[in-house]
Design an enzyme around this catalytic site. Structure first.
Site, PDB file in Angstrom:
ATOM      1  N   HIS A 155     -55.077 -35.926 -19.520  1.00  0.00           N
ATOM      2  CA  HIS A 155     -56.042 -35.017 -18.860  1.00  0.00           C
ATOM      3  C   HIS A 155     -55.624 -34.709 -17.423  1.00  0.00           C
ATOM      4  CE1 HIS A 155     -58.835 -36.083 -22.180  1.00  0.00           C
ATOM      5  NE2 HIS A 155     -58.320 -37.295 -22.004  1.00  0.00           N
ATOM      6  N   SER A 276     -39.409 -15.465  -1.591  1.00  0.00           N
ATOM      7  CA  SER A 276     -40.450 -14.437  -1.560  1.00  0.00           C
ATOM      8  C   SER A 276     -40.001 -13.320  -0.637  1.00  0.00           C
ATOM      9  CB  SER A 276     -41.741 -15.060  -1.036  1.00  0.00           C
ATOM     10  OG  SER A 276     -42.567 -14.065  -0.471  1.00  0.00           O
ATOM     11  N   LYS A 282     -40.971 -19.688   1.083  1.00  0.00           N
ATOM     12  CA  LYS A 282     -41.165 -19.946  -0.343  1.00  0.00           C
ATOM     13  C   LYS A 282     -39.879 -20.264  -1.099  1.00  0.00           C
ATOM     14  CE  LYS A 282     -44.398 -19.898  -2.440  1.00  0.00           C
ATOM     15  NZ  LYS A 282     -45.160 -18.816  -3.072  1.00  0.00           N
ATOM     16  N   GLU A 289     -40.697 -20.658 -14.900  1.00  0.00           N
ATOM     17  CA  GLU A 289     -41.807 -19.753 -15.231  1.00  0.00           C
ATOM     18  C   GLU A 289     -41.368 -18.752 -16.294  1.00  0.00           C
ATOM     19  OE1 GLU A 289     -44.034 -19.869 -10.887  1.00  0.00           O
ATOM     20  OE2 GLU A 289     -42.551 -18.338 -11.287  1.00  0.00           O
TER      21      GLU A 289
END
Ligand code: ARG
Length: 457
Positions: A155, A276, A282, A289
């Site tokens: 969890h 970025s 970044k 992804e």
């Protein structure tokens, strides 16, 4: 005039030509199509349909055509529909009547199935090789991190102490199953459909066994109708691929989370990240992804083939042409995704201190505390209650379990003695777990040794 134009009066509508053409994606099958045609020609000579000279002319013209396509000199056009027609038309241009004999006893229906099976046999082998490399990398990394402790989660809450090696081996075993599955799929693919004709075989005594032998298939198909309408092997292959993608996607998700500043368990290699356009600081985990994102499309590929087949009447229907793009997409995507993951595993830097700190700053020893009481005779449910109250007490006083004194513990149960500290020390926990498959130092060492042998052959 079209190869099939005999019974037609008018020309095909240009829109129809564009709509029905598959050449812009099925051209990638050219080498298989040519190999298949060569074997077919050899067989036609063997049974007396082609003379030796005709066969030789066909074979050398097919080799020239292969070269033309490889060198980008071959002209493709929608009017010729697909790769099979293109090669046949060029062959006839080059060899005349000999070329016109090649399609004897053959249909594009068994031909296209042959090409797809040959394509898949090769691609499944390279997927297997890529998987094998990734598995080796996982083992290498696991070996380096054998004593690196970290929290295991359920969890997304800190649950029980594990090692990073045990975590990596979980993915190892998933991907090992995938590898075995891919090998099984390859067996289903390895069946020769050629010789089934359009759907019913032929009155020409084609020597299918000879073609099977020449092309290196294990079996010939047993029913001509099944052979031309079956795409179960495409579905099997995409299922195997989708399973790999799903596993890589879960792995990606974990690694993305572990690489956040919040976790800081690891950092990703720069080569797999992007920056970025606006925020100078970044470093984004785009490669992972994209594995996650591309997994959706591969699952879509699987669904496409399922819905393509579910109401298809026997036998060949043109719908089947739509099997190619999903299959090609799935194959190319999974090969890249496996290699990206390999680079990621190789290049990730592990922050052992952060992982260890997350183990100490937790209530994870609660399980071993309850087991300690249980071994000393407290019924497990009661022990569970005692430790639960103890955790609550800790939380209220802002302490972790490992900061507790023996007096604090005794307030909850007199059964606690000094040996509790040894019991709940995370390194001891990892030494003391005894069950097969458990997160334990010794168990994982053994797994690694066994799997190194598996990977060596
Ligand atoms: N391009 C077709 C396909 O991929 C080849 C088979 C065509 N057969 C036919 N009868 N129209 O399925």
């Amino acid at each position: 005039m079209k190869a099939w134009g005999g019974r037609f009066k008018g020309d095909t509508d240009p829109l129809m030509e564009r709509f029905s053409a598959s050449i812009n994606f099925d051209w990638v099958l050219f080498e298989y199509d040519i190999e298949g045609s060569k074997a077919h020609a050899e067989m036609l000579q063997k049974i007396g349909i082609l003379s030796r000279k005709e066969k030789d002319d066909i074979v050398s013209a097919l080799d020239e055509i292969k070269k033309e396509i490889q060198e980008g000199k071959f002209l493709f056009s929608n009017a010729l529909e697909d790769i099979h027609m293109h090669i046949e038309a060029r062959l006839i241009e080059k060899t005349g009547d000999a070329g016109k004999k090649l399609h004897t006893g053959r249909s594009r229906n068994d031909q296209v199935s042959l090409d797809m099976r040959m394509f898949l046999k090769e691609e499944l082998t390279s997927i297997d090789e890529n998987l094998c490399k990734l598995l080796k990398n996982l083992i290498e990394k696991a070996e380096k991190e054998k004593r690196t402790i970290m929290p295991g989660y359920t969890h997304m809450q800190r649950a029980q102490v594990i090692t990073f090696a045990h975590y990596l081996m979980a993915y190892y075993y998933m991907l090992k199953r995938d590898r075995e599955r891919i090998k099984d799929v390859r067996k289903w693919v390895d069946v020769l459909p050629l010789g089934s004709g359009a759907l019913a075989g032929s009155t020409i005594p084609l020597d299918r066994e000879f073609v099977r032998e020449t092309l290196g298939f294990s079996k010939v198909s047993e029913n001509s109708m099944d052979a031309v309408s079956d795409r179960d092997f495409v579905l099997d292959a995409i299922f195997g691929i989708a399973m790999i993608m799903m596993h890589l996607s879960r792995f990606s998700e974990d690694v993305i989370i572990f690489s956040t500043e919040e976790f800081s368990f690891l950092s990703l290699p720069d080569e797999l990240c992007t920056g970025s356009s606006l925020m100078p600081h970044k470093k984004n985990p785009d490669a992972l992804e994209l594995i996650r994102g591309k997994t959706s499309r591969v699952i879509g590929d699987l669904f496409s083939i399922f819905s393509l087949l579910k109401a298809l009447p026997m036998t060949y229907n043109r719908d089947l042409q739509e099997d190619k793009e999903p299959l090609f997409h799935a194959v190319h995507t999974v090969k890249d995704a496996i290699s990206i993951m390999e680079l990621c595993v190789k290049g990730m830097l592990i922050n052992k201190e952060k992982m260890e700190k997350a183990v100490y700053d937790s209530y994870m020893p609660a399980v071993e505390m309850a087991e300690y009481l249980t071994i000393k005779g407290v019924p497990f449910r009661e022990a569970h209650g005692v430790v639960g109250r103890l955790v609550k007490g800790c939380e209220e006083s802002g302490k972790w379990l490992l900061d507790m004194k023996i007096e604090d513990m005794k307030a909850y149960s007199q059964v606690f003695e000094h040996d509790i500290f040894d019991t709940i020390n995370p390194y001891n926990v990892l030494s003391n777990r005894k069950t097969t498959g458990a997160a334990s130092f010794e168990g994982v060492d053994r797994e690694i040794d066994t799997e190194k042998i598996y990977l060596s052959h």
